[in-house]
Design an enzyme around this catalytic site. Structure first.
Site, PDB file in Angstrom:
ATOM      1  N   ASP A  51     121.024  38.590  34.972  1.00 15.03           N
ATOM      2  CA  ASP A  51     121.583  39.827  34.441  1.00 15.03           C
ATOM      3  C   ASP A  51     121.708  40.867  35.553  1.00 15.03           C
ATOM      4  OD1 ASP A  51     121.911  41.606  31.735  1.00 15.03           O
ATOM      5  OD2 ASP A  51     120.857  42.747  33.291  1.00 15.03           O
ATOM      6  N   TYR A  56     124.148  48.723  39.098  1.00 19.34           N
ATOM      7  CA  TYR A  56     122.962  48.350  39.881  1.00 19.34           C
ATOM      8  C   TYR A  56     123.265  48.267  41.372  1.00 19.34           C
ATOM      9  CZ  TYR A  56     120.931  46.795  35.396  1.00 19.34           C
ATOM     10  OH  TYR A  56     120.462  46.715  34.103  1.00 19.34           O
ATOM     11  N   LYS A  81     127.777  44.473  33.652  1.00 16.94           N
ATOM     12  CA  LYS A  81     128.022  45.555  32.702  1.00 16.94           C
ATOM     13  C   LYS A  81     128.990  46.599  33.284  1.00 16.94           C
ATOM     14  CE  LYS A  81     123.124  45.071  31.527  1.00 16.94           C
ATOM     15  NZ  LYS A  81     122.667  44.554  32.831  1.00 16.94           N
ATOM     16  N   HIS A 112     127.761  49.241  29.279  1.00 20.77           N
ATOM     17  CA  HIS A 112     126.371  49.517  29.649  1.00 20.77           C
ATOM     18  C   HIS A 112     125.727  50.586  28.768  1.00 20.77           C
ATOM     19  CE1 HIS A 112     123.561  49.330  33.402  1.00 20.77           C
ATOM     20  NE2 HIS A 112     122.881  49.324  32.278  1.00 20.77           N
TER      21      HIS A 112
END
Length: 264
Positions: A51, A56, A81, A112
């Site tokens: 994931d 990120y 996401k 997200h």
């Protein structure tokens, strides 16, 4: 609800015919070489669900670890996401994620967060189109309420397959879980340890009984309850420990006891 098995291949069904591994590896806050190394260790340890997220900033490192692992693409479930501030650039973001990850398709693409607190119907329509084109196998959301999920369903006729939310024994919500499953939505939990009390006597007692750690008990509880769980760590020992949960089984009484830790 009873135990659903003792195999590391455990999955939850995704409509209409997909499957999502119940144990994944989260990569939030992992950057650079640390992210690549952690994902490499996770794949070596047997994780087959990774994931990440555009937000990120580690999709390239995750992709590098996937490429170097030697694990066939069709054996790894890859999630990323869409950031809520990328509304209007969904297609561009998807192409960038595919390029960064070095893959031809995503197994799961999530919104997200609700964009500006709204369900984001326009973004969801793009997600539905991308799924129809085969760029994304499954589509879902993260940090959504049931009302927001219903809005997306009513707007498109397509219900998010997954809702990724903060989850742990101390956040267990039977009504939310049942309502999600009634809609055909898989609950996927993040921060299983950060959102828990790792020194709680009920958990430590169970861990001591089986010669396990409290995080392993929490992981086992998620799996037996059929809830997807994505622990994160940068330490190889913990990465390996978190998935080492297939040599013990929580009893019905222990499961129920852990369920009620939310009242603690």
């Amino acid at each position: 609800m009873t135990d659903i098995g003792l195999t590391s291949e455990l999955t939850a069904p995704l409509p209409p015919s997909g499957q999502i591994p119940l144990i994944g590896f989260g990569t939030w806050q992992l950057r650079g070489d640390e992210a690549r190394q952690a994902v490499s260790w996770a794949l070596e340890a047997g994780y087959r669900h990774i994931d990440t997220a555009t937000g990120y900033g580690n999709e390239q490192q995750v992709g590098a670890a996937l490429a170097d692992s030697g694990v066939p693409r069709d054996q790894v479930f890859v999630t990323t996401k869409l950031p809520p501030d990328h509304v209007g650039r969904e297609r561009r973001t998807l192409r960038e994620s595919l390029d960064n990850l070095g893959v031809d398709y995503l197994d799961l693409w999530l919104i997200h967060w609700p964009p500006n607190g709204t369900p984001g119907e326009d973004s969801w329509k793009v997600f539905v189109e991308a799924q129809g084109e085969g760029l994304v196998r499954n589509i879902g959301v993260s940090n959504y309420s049931l009302d927001q999920i219903d809005t997306l369903t009513n707007a498109t006729g397509v219900t998010p397959a997954v809702n990724q939310i903060k989850w742990s024994p101390f956040l267990f919500d039977r009504s939310l879980l049942d309502a999600s499953r009634k809609r055909g939505v898989v609950v996927e939990g993040y921060s299983p340890f950060r959102a828990a009390k790792l020194d709680h006597p009920e958990l430590t007692q169970i861990a001591e009984k089986y010669g396990k750690t409290v995080p392993q008990v929490i992981m086992r509880w998620h799996v037996q309850r059929g809830i997807v769980v994505i622990p994160k760590s940068a330490q190889r020992e913990r990465i390996e420990s978190n998935i080492d949960i297939f040599d013990f089984e929580l009893s019905a009484d222990e499961l129920n006891s852990v369920d009620h830790l939310t009242e603690a």
